[in-house]
Scaffold this motif. Structure first.
Motif, mmCIF file in Angstrom:
data_model
loop_
_atom_site.group_PDB
_atom_site.id
_atom_site.type_symbol
_atom_site.label_atom_id
_atom_site.label_comp_id
_atom_site.label_asym_id
_atom_site.label_seq_id
_atom_site.Cartn_x
_atom_site.Cartn_y
_atom_site.Cartn_z
ATOM 1 N N LYS A 114 0.798 -1.364 -0.015
ATOM 2 C CA LYS A 114 -0.010 -0.022 0.009
ATOM 3 C C LYS A 114 0.886 1.272 0.044
ATOM 4 O O LYS A 114 1.263 1.613 1.190
ATOM 5 C CB LYS A 114 -0.912 -0.061 1.131
ATOM 6 C CG LYS A 114 -1.956 1.101 1.049
ATOM 7 C CD LYS A 114 -2.784 0.958 2.476
ATOM 8 C CE LYS A 114 -3.731 2.239 2.586
ATOM 9 N NZ LYS A 114 -4.638 2.598 1.302
ATOM 10 N N ASP A 143 -2.115 -1.745 -3.555
ATOM 11 C CA ASP A 143 -2.966 -0.444 -3.298
ATOM 12 C C ASP A 143 -2.200 0.626 -3.441
ATOM 13 O O ASP A 143 -1.281 0.888 -2.836
ATOM 14 C CB ASP A 143 -3.650 -0.515 -2.082
ATOM 15 C CG ASP A 143 -4.690 0.706 -1.876
ATOM 16 O OD1 ASP A 143 -4.774 1.310 -2.950
ATOM 17 O OD2 ASP A 143 -5.165 0.931 -0.919
ATOM 18 N N ALA A 145 -3.240 3.575 -5.089
ATOM 19 C CA ALA A 145 -3.984 4.888 -5.368
ATOM 20 C C ALA A 145 -3.633 6.015 -4.444
ATOM 21 O O ALA A 145 -3.446 5.642 -3.232
ATOM 22 C CB ALA A 145 -5.564 4.574 -5.421
ATOM 23 N N HIS A 156 -1.210 4.970 -14.570
ATOM 24 C CA HIS A 156 -1.372 4.128 -13.700
ATOM 25 C C HIS A 156 -0.166 2.943 -13.828
ATOM 26 O O HIS A 156 0.582 2.730 -14.940
ATOM 27 C CB HIS A 156 -2.766 3.341 -13.776
ATOM 28 C CG HIS A 156 -3.961 4.038 -13.637
ATOM 29 N ND1 HIS A 156 -3.860 5.329 -14.173
ATOM 30 C CD2 HIS A 156 -4.949 3.668 -12.938
ATOM 31 C CE1 HIS A 156 -5.123 5.711 -13.617
ATOM 32 N NE2 HIS A 156 -5.513 4.982 -13.036
ATOM 33 N N GLN A 176 -6.241 -8.473 -5.264
ATOM 34 C CA GLN A 176 -6.713 -6.854 -4.881
ATOM 35 C C GLN A 176 -6.023 -5.825 -5.870
ATOM 36 O O GLN A 176 -4.710 -5.866 -5.359
ATOM 37 C CB GLN A 176 -6.903 -6.543 -3.556
ATOM 38 C CG GLN A 176 -7.640 -7.647 -2.705
ATOM 39 C CD GLN A 176 -7.563 -7.252 -1.204
ATOM 40 O OE1 GLN A 176 -6.878 -7.741 -0.443
ATOM 41 N NE2 GLN A 176 -8.396 -6.043 -0.703
ATOM 42 N N SER A 178 -5.290 -1.950 -7.238
ATOM 43 C CA SER A 178 -5.764 -0.569 -7.196
ATOM 44 C C SER A 178 -4.760 0.587 -7.885
ATOM 45 O O SER A 178 -3.576 0.448 -7.371
ATOM 46 C CB SER A 178 -6.182 0.083 -5.749
ATOM 47 O OG SER A 178 -6.565 1.376 -5.479
ATOM 48 N N ASP A 199 -10.872 -8.029 -6.692
ATOM 49 C CA ASP A 199 -11.269 -6.578 -6.131
ATOM 50 C C ASP A 199 -10.576 -5.535 -6.923
ATOM 51 O O ASP A 199 -9.226 -5.477 -7.037
ATOM 52 C CB ASP A 199 -10.878 -6.196 -4.619
ATOM 53 C CG ASP A 199 -11.378 -5.115 -4.058
ATOM 54 O OD1 ASP A 199 -12.002 -4.161 -4.590
ATOM 55 O OD2 ASP A 199 -11.550 -4.925 -2.806
ATOM 56 N N HIS A 201 -10.028 -1.497 -8.013
ATOM 57 C CA HIS A 201 -10.310 -0.118 -7.902
ATOM 58 C C HIS A 201 -9.583 0.785 -8.620
ATOM 59 O O HIS A 201 -8.298 0.671 -8.371
ATOM 60 C CB HIS A 201 -10.124 -0.066 -6.036
ATOM 61 C CG HIS A 201 -10.354 1.447 -5.918
ATOM 62 N ND1 HIS A 201 -9.274 2.319 -5.285
ATOM 63 C CD2 HIS A 201 -11.559 2.230 -5.731
ATOM 64 C CE1 HIS A 201 -9.759 3.446 -4.840
ATOM 65 N NE2 HIS A 201 -10.948 3.404 -5.425
ATOM 66 N N CYS A 228 -13.763 2.130 -12.302
ATOM 67 C CA CYS A 228 -13.162 1.449 -13.431
ATOM 68 C C CYS A 228 -14.015 1.960 -14.534
ATOM 69 O O CYS A 228 -15.107 1.505 -14.759
ATOM 70 C CB CYS A 228 -12.942 0.105 -13.199
ATOM 71 S SG CYS A 228 -12.173 -0.652 -11.980
#
Length: 337
Positions: A114, A143, A145, A156, A176, A178, A199, A201, A228
């Motif tokens: 993260k 993660d 973001a 990204h 997961q 993001s 997941d 995001h 998305c």
């Protein structure tokens, strides 16, 4: 995503712990007498940097923390006194690399990262994915973001499907992601044959690429897609998701939603009014919708036609909310403001 090392306690065999008694007749159990799984469970409550520090307690403790099979890294693993952004990022990279280096050859069930994405991280993120695949990790979470103002952060992170070999990807059960970008997977990509939870995001992708990936998740049970923006239809019908039980789609720019999911029991949608069809969803128990800019009669009619078997339906239009509970052929309506 938590910022912790986590251990899974096994109970396959009984482990004897010394039970000497102190002067008061109570069991006198010292910390170093505890089984390794119990020590790992205790260390799992500490942030990574604190767990690593336990290695200086004694020779016996030097490698104890490396037995924890779940690794999670976040901004809290970086010293708060660091002011410069590039120093902050480099410290995070160094800390992750140091910990993963200590886990080479050990079992790692989960790897979580993260941290706000920047181009400097690309090669390291790729290496961390290689590490996770080499350990046959079951759970992978990135993660990346930023907390706000997503547009100003530019590109990204491109998720590297080419780094996922067939043997390692078969072990992956939870993914997961993001603030990543999906590009077309390589021709020999077998998909995610044993993935149960996905997941997504703030993922940048196209209808075709997303459909291709979802159709490869034949054992998927839980799917969340948030922010998305396809600006196109979201359809998964060529390869039905027969094991899917939970589906959430929120704040996505899509023109239509169409899924074939025979075992779907819960569906959640938040966004503008669009046509929604869930084929063969005869087990659908709960459906919740937050429509924006829709006429009540049109939205309600469309949903009842597209979801004929739903048992509990919650529909919110602006400030008006409608709940429909089906009991056999009878249904009741509740309105609230």
């Amino acid at each position: 995503m938590g910022n912790y090392l986590t251990s899974r306690i096994t109970a396959e065999k009984h482990v004897h712990v010394k039970t000497l008694k102190n002067s008061k007749g109570r069991p006198d159990v010292k910390f170093h007498d505890l089984p390794e799984d119990v020590l790992c469970a205790i260390l799992s409550k500490l942030p990574v940097k604190e767990a690593v520090r336990t290695s200086v307690l004694s020779t016996d403790w030097r490698c104890t923390w490396t037995a924890c099979p779940r690794l999670s890294f976040g901004v809290n693993d970086v010293c708060k006194n660091v002011k410069m952004k590039h120093q902050h990022t480099q410290m995070f990279i160094d800390r992750v690399n140091a910990v993963l280096g200590k886990h080479c050859g050990r079992v790692v069930d989960q790897l979580e990262i993260k941290f706000i994405f920047e181009s400097k991280l690309v090669d390291h993120l790729n290496n961390w994915i290689r590490f996770a695949m080499s350990t046959h990790a079951k759970n992978l979470a990135f993660d990346l973001a930023p907390p706000s103002n997503l547009l100003k952060y530019g590109d990204h992170y491109r998720f590297p499907f080419e780094l996922l070999d067939n043997k390692s990807i078969s072990c992956l059960a939870c993914l997961q992601l993001s603030f990543v970008c999906f590009k077309p997977p390589p021709a020999d990509f077998i998909g995610f044959p044993n993935l149960r939870k996905l997941d997504l995001h703030v993922v940048k992708t196209t209808r075709q690429d997303l459909e291709s990936i979802l159709c490869s998740c034949i054992t998927l049970e839980w799917l969340s897609i948030v922010r998305c923006h396809l600006k196109d239809e979201m359809k998964v019908v060529l390869q039905p998701l027969s094991q899917l039980q939970y589906l959430k789609i929120m704040h996505c720019e899509v023109t239509k939603i169409e899924f074939d999911a025979a075992n779907l029991s819960t569906f959640v949608y938040d966004g503008p009014y669009i046509p929604i069809t869930l084929h063969h969803a005869t087990k659908l128990e709960n459906a919740k919708f937050w429509f924006r800019g829709a006429v009540f009669q049109r939205a309600a009619t469309s949903l009842l036609n597209g979801l004929p078997d739903v048992q509990n339906l919650t529909l919110q239009l602006g400030m008006q909310r409608l709940e429909v509970f089906y009991i056999g052929t009878i249904f009741e309506l509740w309105f609230s403001m």
